[in-house]
Motif scaffolding. Sequence first.
Motif, PDB file in Angstrom:
ATOM      1  N   GLU A  94       0.859  -1.184   0.000  1.00 52.53           N
ATOM      2  CA  GLU A  94       0.000   0.000   0.000  1.00 52.53           C
ATOM      3  C   GLU A  94       0.896   1.234   0.000  1.00 52.53           C
ATOM      4  OE1 GLU A  94      -3.643   1.426   2.954  1.00 52.53           O
ATOM      5  OE2 GLU A  94      -1.827   0.585   3.843  1.00 52.53           O
ATOM      6  N   PHE A 124      -2.721   6.280  -5.120  1.00 54.39           N
ATOM      7  CA  PHE A 124      -3.872   7.085  -4.746  1.00 54.39           C
ATOM      8  C   PHE A 124      -4.439   7.747  -5.994  1.00 54.39           C
ATOM      9  CE2 PHE A 124      -0.941   7.069  -1.118  1.00 54.39           C
ATOM     10  CZ  PHE A 124      -1.756   6.465  -0.172  1.00 54.39           C
ATOM     11  N   ASN A 169      -7.809   4.927  -2.000  1.00 58.68           N
ATOM     12  CA  ASN A 169      -6.609   4.157  -1.691  1.00 58.68           C
ATOM     13  C   ASN A 169      -6.687   2.915  -2.581  1.00 58.68           C
ATOM     14  OD1 ASN A 169      -4.546   2.636  -0.567  1.00 58.68           O
ATOM     15  ND2 ASN A 169      -5.084   3.147   1.543  1.00 58.68           N
ATOM     16  N   VAL A 205     -10.011   9.697   2.551  1.00 56.41           N
ATOM     17  CA  VAL A 205     -10.096   8.594   1.595  1.00 56.41           C
ATOM     18  C   VAL A 205     -11.541   8.132   1.472  1.00 56.41           C
ATOM     19  CG1 VAL A 205      -9.345   6.245   1.055  1.00 56.41           C
ATOM     20  CG2 VAL A 205      -7.736   7.852   2.100  1.00 56.41           C
TER      21      VAL A 205
END
Length: 274
Positions: free
Chosen positions: A40, A81, A91, A121
């Motif tokens: 991530e 992103f 995300n 987000v």
Amino acid sequence: MRIAVAQILSGTDPAANLATVAEYTRRAADAGARLVVFPEATMCRFRVPLAPVAEPIDGRWADGVRTIAAETGLTVFAGMFAPASDGRVTNTLLATGGGVEAHYDKIHLYDAFGYTESDTVDAGREPVVVTVDGVGVGVTLCYDVRFPYLFTELADRGADVITVSASWAAGPGKLEQWTLLNRARALDSGCFIAAAGQAYPGDELAAQAPTGVGGSLVASPLGEMLTQAGAEPDLLICDLDVAAVPAIRDRVGVLRNRVTLDTDSQFSRAQSRG
């Protein structure tokens, strides 16, 4: 199926992080991997404003990942992103290369341990499974790993391997939780789990944001640890005996023995909460 798990330390410069993706993907290709999983926030680490960094899924940064995948012949999973419609971002996990072109927006936002990811987000709604060399691969992001039903849903949709790309927050017991949760999700779903986390950035930065603890790993459908990284950047290479998955699931029985508790699925209820 030979896979690679890239434990990197993202910075705040997307171009520099893209160069890291290129380096690790080439190393994975040289090792004979067919799939490389990045964490991530590969595009840019947390603890900076994300809206100015975000780019569309067909933007320059994502196209850079596509070029790397095409040049190496690998399927690349990398966290990024993208702009959302309400001024926040998504995300997102980009999956590209080797005939794959898909993306997943994180469903479970990290409104926990003193953080409120949902402030900046927008949550995704749909689980994603792609096919890499004939193998179903489900994708998840970080906090998703705390929700078993998503992993069984991915198995129901054809996944034999599930990736977990994370920027796991440091803290007391957090590395142990990360390891335990990934092994538990392997048992829940009867899938191999390939979990790519950010490396540990040092005490000062780790105290400010969910930037990583290291500990990337691969677990078998029986919850066995096949390989695990330490705290520093690393590239794990692991061979998965995907053909063994049906027999393991039959022996353990958890997918077959599930009981429906009500008419509304847990997944549907979670979607309605956003």
